[in-house]
Design an enzyme around this catalytic site. Structure first.
Site, PDB file in Angstrom:
ATOM      1  NE  ARG A 195      12.738 -34.758   8.346  1.00 12.93           N
ATOM      2  CZ  ARG A 195      13.931 -35.342   8.300  1.00 12.93           C
ATOM      3  NH1 ARG A 195      14.943 -34.771   7.665  1.00 12.93           N
ATOM      4  NH2 ARG A 195      14.124 -36.520   8.864  1.00 12.93           N
ATOM      5  CD  GLU A 212      22.053 -34.964  11.689  1.00 16.32           C
ATOM      6  OE1 GLU A 212      22.187 -34.119  12.582  1.00 16.32           O
ATOM      7  OE2 GLU A 212      22.121 -34.712  10.483  1.00 16.32           O
TER       8      GLU A 212
HETATM    9  C1  ACO Z   1      18.490 -35.917   9.447  1.00 18.06           C
HETATM   10  C2  ACO Z   1      18.305 -34.814   8.545  1.00 18.06           C
HETATM   11  O1  ACO Z   1      17.984 -34.959   7.433  1.00 18.06           O
HETATM   12  S1  ACO Z   1      18.482 -33.314   9.198  1.00 18.06           S
HETATM   13  C3  ACO Z   1      17.583 -32.209   8.278  1.00 18.06           C
HETATM   14  C4  ACO Z   1      17.239 -31.105   9.124  1.00 18.06           C
HETATM   15  N1  ACO Z   1      16.450 -30.145   8.401  1.00 18.06           N
HETATM   16  C5  ACO Z   1      17.011 -29.121   7.779  1.00 18.06           C
HETATM   17  O2  ACO Z   1      18.222 -28.903   7.725  1.00 18.06           O
HETATM   18  C6  ACO Z   1      16.007 -28.230   7.174  1.00 18.06           C
HETATM   19  C7  ACO Z   1      16.606 -27.197   6.287  1.00 18.06           C
HETATM   20  N2  ACO Z   1      17.505 -26.335   7.026  1.00 18.06           N
HETATM   21  C8  ACO Z   1      17.321 -25.018   7.175  1.00 18.06           C
HETATM   22  O3  ACO Z   1      16.378 -24.432   6.679  1.00 18.06           O
HETATM   23  C9  ACO Z   1      18.382 -24.278   7.927  1.00 18.06           C
HETATM   24  O4  ACO Z   1      19.572 -25.059   7.927  1.00 18.06           O
HETATM   25  C10 ACO Z   1      17.963 -23.960   9.400  1.00 18.06           C
HETATM   26  C11 ACO Z   1      16.748 -23.034   9.365  1.00 18.06           C
HETATM   27  C12 ACO Z   1      17.612 -25.203  10.166  1.00 18.06           C
HETATM   28  C13 ACO Z   1      19.137 -23.260  10.085  1.00 18.06           C
HETATM   29  O5  ACO Z   1      19.567 -22.233   9.243  1.00 18.06           O
HETATM   30  P1  ACO Z   1      20.859 -21.301   9.594  1.00 18.06           P
HETATM   31  O6  ACO Z   1      20.632 -20.681  10.920  1.00 18.06           O
HETATM   32  O7  ACO Z   1      20.998 -20.421   8.407  1.00 18.06           O
HETATM   33  O8  ACO Z   1      22.087 -22.289   9.771  1.00 18.06           O
HETATM   34  P2  ACO Z   1      22.896 -23.126   8.677  1.00 18.06           P
HETATM   35  O9  ACO Z   1      21.937 -23.837   7.794  1.00 18.06           O
HETATM   36  O10 ACO Z   1      23.919 -22.308   7.986  1.00 18.06           O
HETATM   37  O11 ACO Z   1      23.706 -24.149   9.585  1.00 18.06           O
HETATM   38  C14 ACO Z   1      23.077 -25.042  10.406  1.00 18.06           C
HETATM   39  C15 ACO Z   1      23.282 -24.660  11.863  1.00 18.06           C
HETATM   40  O12 ACO Z   1      22.554 -25.594  12.650  1.00 18.06           O
HETATM   41  C16 ACO Z   1      23.438 -26.184  13.603  1.00 18.06           C
HETATM   42  N3  ACO Z   1      22.919 -27.507  13.891  1.00 18.06           N
HETATM   43  C17 ACO Z   1      23.194 -28.695  13.326  1.00 18.06           C
HETATM   44  N4  ACO Z   1      22.494 -29.652  13.930  1.00 18.06           N
HETATM   45  C18 ACO Z   1      21.740 -29.065  14.864  1.00 18.06           C
HETATM   46  C19 ACO Z   1      20.814 -29.534  15.809  1.00 18.06           C
HETATM   47  N5  ACO Z   1      20.502 -30.816  15.867  1.00 18.06           N
HETATM   48  N6  ACO Z   1      20.223 -28.644  16.643  1.00 18.06           N
HETATM   49  C20 ACO Z   1      20.537 -27.339  16.566  1.00 18.06           C
HETATM   50  N7  ACO Z   1      21.401 -26.817  15.690  1.00 18.06           N
HETATM   51  C21 ACO Z   1      22.004 -27.686  14.855  1.00 18.06           C
HETATM   52  C22 ACO Z   1      24.795 -26.155  12.948  1.00 18.06           C
HETATM   53  O13 ACO Z   1      25.815 -26.319  13.879  1.00 18.06           O
HETATM   54  C23 ACO Z   1      24.754 -24.764  12.325  1.00 18.06           C
HETATM   55  O14 ACO Z   1      24.926 -23.836  13.351  1.00 18.06           O
HETATM   56  P3  ACO Z   1      26.035 -22.651  13.260  1.00 18.06           P
HETATM   57  O15 ACO Z   1      25.591 -21.803  12.111  1.00 18.06           O
HETATM   58  O16 ACO Z   1      25.926 -21.983  14.581  1.00 18.06           O
HETATM   59  O17 ACO Z   1      27.349 -23.309  13.016  1.00 18.06           O
END
Ligand code: ACO
Length: 507
Positions: free
Chosen positions: A16, A146
């Site tokens: 991850r 986070e």
């Molecule tokens: C600690 C870490 O390393 S965190 C890593 C988490 N993992 C990832 O990010 C995996 C890869 N990410 C992805 O594939 C995508 O970002 C997804 C599928 C999670 C979301 O994709 P999208 O819907 O296109 O959103 P996008 O990536 O543009 O933005 C992230 C969204 O998540 C929201 N977000 C951030 N943290 C969280 C959370 N903890 N829970 C829910 N939503 C969250 C943001 O506010 C943003 O929402 P918004 O678009 O309403 O402003």
């Protein structure tokens, strides 16, 4: 006094957080292979294998890992990162067959306010709703805070308000990430000590990042301060400067905290590291502790001398612990003890005057920046001593290699072995395989068994262009020992043939 030991859980998040290394993407079958190795051979306690919702490929990977894990009793060790998104991540988890969710929530007021644009009360209510849904669906829940490290620095009141709320939730573990890798070891001690003192019954994981190269040091302090679990990745993979490295952290915990034990099998760490290097294309730095190519190689003559006399330059970090071997490099800093060590590994004994001459030549070559390996030694010896010690008794006079579409490659060789000329023809799965089949036919007539091939590595020397040289290093097994021969040519098959001829002249 016997030391009472406490078990610290090792959670590997290569699949991850490690996959968040720029440019790295594992295929579902690569993920399954790594997951299996981590749980069955390395024996980490838990693995985090994906973020929910990411893609169809990620869904397929999680599904294949959960199916295997369920059949083998590992399902509660397989975790997926999820989001505060109502029922979306929970449904994703259920469809993928996963049982343990690591819910990503906000551990700093800064992130909460500026990313989610929520108040603490709104966030806590949404978190509680997801946890409750997960529980009713039979999922186990851990919670990430986070940006917790910045939360502790700049909004500690919020962090404690949030933990006060979480302590009454059906949550198994609370995960404290130094998301941006900004903490000093002293801060890790202070923050985790304060938290563990306030919530002594809660299991806290600590998750380090390596932005200041403090990942391993911070893991050490986190465990000393009372973290019951730590998050690591193979080869320290991860976003930006990566995460704390599994192999380094394990060595540090095992060697510096006698009161701590982990379930990790040290001897498996190098194998899994190399496998992940191959799958990810993320090269391990040669000086990366425990797993880097050079970290058990002594280059200085004085060190080799001390080792020979009384293992004076050994430490607790013995290579054998990690499935590796100590090596003695050859170059301008080699003394005769260094060279003797290499000769010993090859089973060659030289008289003192001969050894001096060989040492001198190696120093001269090293001075000209020639990179020498153990495989070069017999040739250097033969050259320097101008003797028949390593006689060229095998000469490949001619060969023809063919490669045609929809036909097996074939080869015809004319080879002289100890003055006797042979001509043989053979086919194989590849050109080199065909060549080896022809050589085997010759040696069968000579009733000589060839050493089995243990490893075959091909690389383009650094700085290579399209017409660059190709180096093939073949490892052969002789009795209980291994030896390597190297061939260099612009053609890959020819470089392998050259390496093989070196072997034939050595046996
Ligand atoms: C600690 C870490 O390393 S965190 C890593 C988490 N993992 C990832 O990010 C995996 C890869 N990410 C992805 O594939 C995508 O970002 C997804 C599928 C999670 C979301 O994709 P999208 O819907 O296109 O959103 P996008 O990536 O543009 O933005 C992230 C969204 O998540 C929201 N977000 C951030 N943290 C969280 C959370 N903890 N829970 C829910 N939503 C969250 C943001 O506010 C943003 O929402 P918004 O678009 O309403 O402003």
């Amino acid at each position: 006094m016997p030391v009472t030991q406490r078990h610290v859980e090792i959670m590997d998040t290569t699949l991850r957080d490690g996959e968040q290394t720029s440019g790295v993407s594992f295929s579902p079958s690569e993920k399954l292979t790594i997951a299996q190795l981590l749980l069955t051979e390395v024996k980490v306690d838990r693995i985090e294998i994906a973020s929910a919702r990411v893609s169809d490929g990620e869904f397929a990977a999680v599904q294949s890992i959960t199916q295997w894990a369920k059949a083998n009793g590992f399902l509660n060790k397989v975790e997926v990162l999820t989001f505060v998104d109502g029922d979306v991540s929970v449904e994703w988890m259920l469809r993928a067959g996963a049982k343990v969710m690591n819910l990503l929530t906000k551990g700093s007021l800064n992130h909460l306010t500026h990313q989610l644009k929520k108040t603490p009360e709104e966030h806590f209510a949404e978190v509680a709703a997801v946890i409750s849904l997960a529980n009713t669906k039979g999922l186990e829940c851990n919670v990430y805070l986070e940006d917790w490290s910045n939360g502790m620095r700049h909004s500690r009141e919020y962090v404690f308000q949030y933990l006060d709320f979480l302590q009454h939730q059906p949550v198994k573990r609370i995960m404290l990430p130094d998301t941006l890798g900004v903490l000093t070891p002293d801060e890790v001690t202070e923050f985790i000590t304060a938290i563990v003192a306030r919530y002594p019954d809660i299991h806290f994981d600590f998750h380090a990042h390596n932005d200041y190269d403090l990942g391993t040091a911070n893991v050490l302090e986190g465990v000393k301060a009372g973290a019951r679990g730590i998050h690591l990745t193979i080869n320290g993979m991860g976003e930006r400067a990566g995460n704390a490295s599994l192999a380094s952290a394990i060595a540090v915990l095992h060697d510096f905290l006698p009161a701590v034990k982990t379930s990790v099998v040290e001897t498996s760490l190098y194998t899994v590291s190399k496998l992940v290097e191959t799958f990810s294309g993320f090269r391990i730095a040669v000086n990366k502790p425990i797993v880097g190519e050079n970290v058990f190689t002594q280059t200085a003559g004085i060190h080799a001398d001390g080792d020979k006399k009384n293992k004076l330059y050994f430490s607790d970090l013995m290579p054998e612990r990690f499935g590796r071997q100590r090596k003695y490099a050859l170059g301008k800093t080699s003394g005769k003890a260094n060279i003797e060590n290499n000769l010993q590994q090859l089973g060659i004994k030289l008289s003192d005057p001969d050894l001096k001459k060989v040492t001198q030549r190696i120093i001269e070559l090293g001075d000209r920046k020639e990179v020498l390996t153990q495989a070069d030694l017999p040739y250097i010896i033969s050259d320097v001593l101008d003797s028949n010690r390593i006689e060229e008794h095998v000469i490949l006079e001619n060969y023809v290699l063919t490669h045609a579409k929809n036909m097996n490659p074939s080869v015809t060789i004319r080879i002289v072995v100890k003055g006797q000329l042979f001509e043989e023809h053979a086919q194989g799965d590849g050109q080199y395989d065909a060549f080896m089949n022809a050589v085997k036919k010759v040696y069968k007539q000579l009733k000589t068994e060839l050493p089995p091939l243990a490893d075959y590595a091909v690389r383009i020397p650094p700085g290579g262009k399209s017409d660059a040289l190709c180096e093939t290093i073949i490892t052969w097994v002789r009795g209980t020992k291994e030896f390597k021969t190297r061939g260099l040519d612009s053609d890959q098959t020819v470089s392998a043939i050259k390496a093989t001829l070196k072997m034939l002249n050595l046996i």
